[in-house]
Design a protein around this motif. Structure first.
Motif, PDB file in Angstrom:
ATOM      1  N   GLY A   1       1.441   4.370   3.822  1.00 59.85           N
ATOM      2  CA  GLY A   1       2.428   3.470   3.242  1.00 59.85           C
ATOM      3  C   GLY A   1       3.628   4.209   2.685  1.00 59.85           C
ATOM      4  O   GLY A   1       4.781   3.786   2.873  1.00 59.85           O
ATOM      5  N   ALA A   2       3.383   5.328   2.007  1.00 61.48           N
ATOM      6  CA  ALA A   2       4.492   6.122   1.470  1.00 61.48           C
ATOM      7  C   ALA A   2       5.346   6.686   2.595  1.00 61.48           C
ATOM      8  O   ALA A   2       6.582   6.736   2.489  1.00 61.48           O
ATOM      9  CB  ALA A   2       3.955   7.252   0.598  1.00 61.48           C
ATOM     10  N   GLY A   3       4.702   7.109   3.678  1.00 65.69           N
ATOM     11  CA  GLY A   3       5.456   7.617   4.823  1.00 65.69           C
ATOM     12  C   GLY A   3       6.322   6.549   5.470  1.00 65.69           C
ATOM     13  O   GLY A   3       7.464   6.806   5.863  1.00 65.69           O
ATOM     14  N   ILE A   4       5.787   5.334   5.565  1.00 68.12           N
ATOM     15  CA  ILE A   4       6.559   4.216   6.114  1.00 68.12           C
ATOM     16  C   ILE A   4       7.744   3.908   5.208  1.00 68.12           C
ATOM     17  O   ILE A   4       8.874   3.706   5.669  1.00 68.12           O
ATOM     18  CB  ILE A   4       5.650   2.982   6.293  1.00 68.12           C
ATOM     19  CG1 ILE A   4       4.600   3.246   7.378  1.00 68.12           C
ATOM     20  CG2 ILE A   4       6.478   1.737   6.654  1.00 68.12           C
ATOM     21  CD1 ILE A   4       3.483   2.225   7.418  1.00 68.12           C
ATOM     22  N   ALA A   5       7.483   3.874   3.898  1.00 69.66           N
ATOM     23  CA  ALA A   5       8.563   3.611   2.938  1.00 69.66           C
ATOM     24  C   ALA A   5       9.642   4.681   3.032  1.00 69.66           C
ATOM     25  O   ALA A   5      10.847   4.374   3.044  1.00 69.66           O
ATOM     26  CB  ALA A   5       7.991   3.555   1.523  1.00 69.66           C
ATOM     27  N   GLN A   6       9.230   5.937   3.099  1.00 70.64           N
ATOM     28  CA  GLN A   6      10.197   7.034   3.215  1.00 70.64           C
ATOM     29  C   GLN A   6      11.045   6.898   4.473  1.00 70.64           C
ATOM     30  O   GLN A   6      12.273   7.084   4.436  1.00 70.64           O
ATOM     31  CB  GLN A   6       9.463   8.378   3.236  1.00 70.64           C
ATOM     32  CG  GLN A   6      10.395   9.579   3.416  1.00 70.64           C
ATOM     33  CD  GLN A   6       9.635  10.885   3.585  1.00 70.64           C
ATOM     34  OE1 GLN A   6       8.536  11.047   3.069  1.00 70.64           O
ATOM     35  NE2 GLN A   6      10.216  11.818   4.321  1.00 70.64           N
TER      36      GLN A   6
ATOM     37  N   GLY B   1       0.833  -1.196   0.000  1.00 68.43           N
ATOM     38  CA  GLY B   1       0.000   0.000   0.000  1.00 68.43           C
ATOM     39  C   GLY B   1       0.866   1.244   0.000  1.00 68.43           C
ATOM     40  O   GLY B   1       1.693   1.429   0.888  1.00 68.43           O
ATOM     41  N   GLY B   2       0.656   2.098  -0.995  1.00 66.15           N
ATOM     42  CA  GLY B   2       1.489   3.291  -1.131  1.00 66.15           C
ATOM     43  C   GLY B   2       0.732   4.586  -0.947  1.00 66.15           C
ATOM     44  O   GLY B   2       1.109   5.605  -1.519  1.00 66.15           O
TER      45      GLY B   2
ATOM     46  N   THR C   1      10.517  -1.949  -1.144  1.00 65.17           N
ATOM     47  CA  THR C   1       9.631  -2.244  -2.267  1.00 65.17           C
ATOM     48  C   THR C   1       8.208  -1.958  -1.834  1.00 65.17           C
ATOM     49  O   THR C   1       7.731  -2.507  -0.840  1.00 65.17           O
ATOM     50  CB  THR C   1       9.739  -3.718  -2.704  1.00 65.17           C
ATOM     51  OG1 THR C   1      11.084  -4.000  -3.103  1.00 65.17           O
ATOM     52  CG2 THR C   1       8.803  -4.009  -3.863  1.00 65.17           C
ATOM     53  N   VAL C   2       7.529  -1.082  -2.585  1.00 70.80           N
ATOM     54  CA  VAL C   2       6.144  -0.719  -2.290  1.00 70.80           C
ATOM     55  C   VAL C   2       5.227  -1.446  -3.270  1.00 70.80           C
ATOM     56  O   VAL C   2       5.438  -1.387  -4.489  1.00 70.80           O
ATOM     57  CB  VAL C   2       5.922   0.803  -2.398  1.00 70.80           C
ATOM     58  CG1 VAL C   2       4.463   1.158  -2.116  1.00 70.80           C
ATOM     59  CG2 VAL C   2       6.852   1.547  -1.447  1.00 70.80           C
ATOM     60  N   VAL C   3       4.218  -2.115  -2.745  1.00 72.08           N
ATOM     61  CA  VAL C   3       3.250  -2.824  -3.587  1.00 72.08           C
ATOM     62  C   VAL C   3       2.035  -1.935  -3.806  1.00 72.08           C
ATOM     63  O   VAL C   3       1.408  -1.476  -2.843  1.00 72.08           O
ATOM     64  CB  VAL C   3       2.799  -4.145  -2.936  1.00 72.08           C
ATOM     65  CG1 VAL C   3       1.790  -4.865  -3.841  1.00 72.08           C
ATOM     66  CG2 VAL C   3       3.990  -5.041  -2.647  1.00 72.08           C
ATOM     67  N   GLU C   4       1.710  -1.668  -5.065  1.00 76.05           N
ATOM     68  CA  GLU C   4       0.496  -0.947  -5.417  1.00 76.05           C
ATOM     69  C   GLU C   4      -0.216  -1.681  -6.553  1.00 76.05           C
ATOM     70  O   GLU C   4       0.396  -2.440  -7.301  1.00 76.05           O
ATOM     71  CB  GLU C   4       0.795   0.499  -5.808  1.00 76.05           C
ATOM     72  CG  GLU C   4       0.558   1.512  -4.690  1.00 76.05           C
ATOM     73  CD  GLU C   4      -0.881   1.543  -4.198  1.00 76.05           C
ATOM     74  OE1 GLU C   4      -1.740   0.843  -4.781  1.00 76.05           O
ATOM     75  OE2 GLU C   4      -1.158   2.264  -3.231  1.00 76.05           O
TER      76      GLU C   4
END
Length: 284
Positions: free
Chosen positions: A17-22, A12-13, A32-35
């Motif tokens: 999700g984007a904040g976690i990835a960042q 989830g991005g 790796t972000v799954v969308e």
């Protein structure tokens, strides 16, 4: 000394999700972000890039933003998560069946030692763990919005979560320069249960004409030193998200969490807070 996981998957991005990835990429992880499709994947990368640009402008990065962003990639299937991932965090919206399905698919895609986590803010991690063949490696890691700036991660333990999983989750949380609180699985955990209770009562006060939203927020911000008032926080979280959590707590904990009609009406009108430009406040 804490060490960030070398390889992380985020399912989830969206904003969370984007904040976690960042956050993990900034700490040195390859992410790796799954969308679900190419458009959503591009939007997720754009969120990470925007967040890194803001962090760089504030002097919060130890290396160039472009170099951190290069550690983030996307894929359109959970099946393509790195098999050697140390951690996979599910961060889709609050739908128990969807979360359970994605976590089960992630478990099949990764190795036996990968820790699986959900970013759920209120759903039962015990019930989510039941979808897994090895629930001992599953844990709740409840991040807060906005993730890069937030200081807290709520670590939620299911009955079968083992000690090694807890230790790893705590180590990784601290590698992000965040603090942890550890709670047992319970409806709403500690943070959402208390936060939603305050937010719902503030909405009832608006509904009853006790005061305007700004006045209620100022009362808590100035009188109780909250960083922001409960209605502004509701706008930031999203009225739809807060309604979904309230409905879950209402079903599990009783009438004191019944969503006010005003909240239902605003969600029905599409007044969801900051993301739509209007909630209890107007956002530019």
């Amino acid at each position: 000394m804490t060490t960030a996981p070398a390889v992380v998957g985020v399912i989830g991005g969206g904003r969370m999700g984007a904040g976690i990835a960042q956050s993990f990429a900034t700490a040195g992880s390859t992410v790796t972000v799954v969308e679900s499709n190419a458009e959503a994947a591009a939007a997720a990368l754009d969120r990470v890039a925007t967040g890194l640009k803001r962090a760089a402008e504030r002097g919060h990065l130890a290396e160039p933003a472009e170099q951190i962003l290069a550690r983030v990639s996307t894929t359109r299937s959970v099946d393509d998560l790195p098999s050697g991932a140390d951690l996979v965090v599910e961060a889709v919206f609050e739908d128990a069946a969807l979360k359970a399905s994605l976590l089960a698919a992630a478990e099949r895609a990764v190795g036996d030692t990968t820790v699986l986590a959900s970013n759920t803010s209120s759903l039962s991690v015990t019930e989510l763990a039941a979808a897994l063949s090895k629930p001992s490696r599953f844990i709740g890691m409840h991040f807060f919005n906005p993730v890069p700036a937030s200081e807290l991660v709520e670590i939620v333990l299911a009955p079968e979560t083992n000690r090694d999983t807890v230790s790893a989750a705590l180590d990784w949380t601290r590698s992000l320069d965040k603090q942890d609180v550890v709670v047992k699985d319970s409806p709403g955990f500690a943070s959402s249960r208390l936060g939603v209770a305050l937010g719902l009562e503030a909405i009832r006060m608006v509904e009853e004409g006790v005061a305007e939203p700004e006045a209620i927020d100022d009362a808590m911000r100035l009188g109780y030193k909250h960083p922001m008032g409960p209605l502004r926080l509701t706008d930031l979280v999203g009225l739809d998200v807060r309604l979904a959590i309230a409905e879950h707590l209402h079903a599990t904990l009783g009438e004191r969490f019944a969503p006010p009609q005003l909240l239902r009406d605003k969600v029905a009108r599409g007044e969801l807070g900051r993301k739509t430009g209007k909630g209890f406040h107007t956002w530019k």
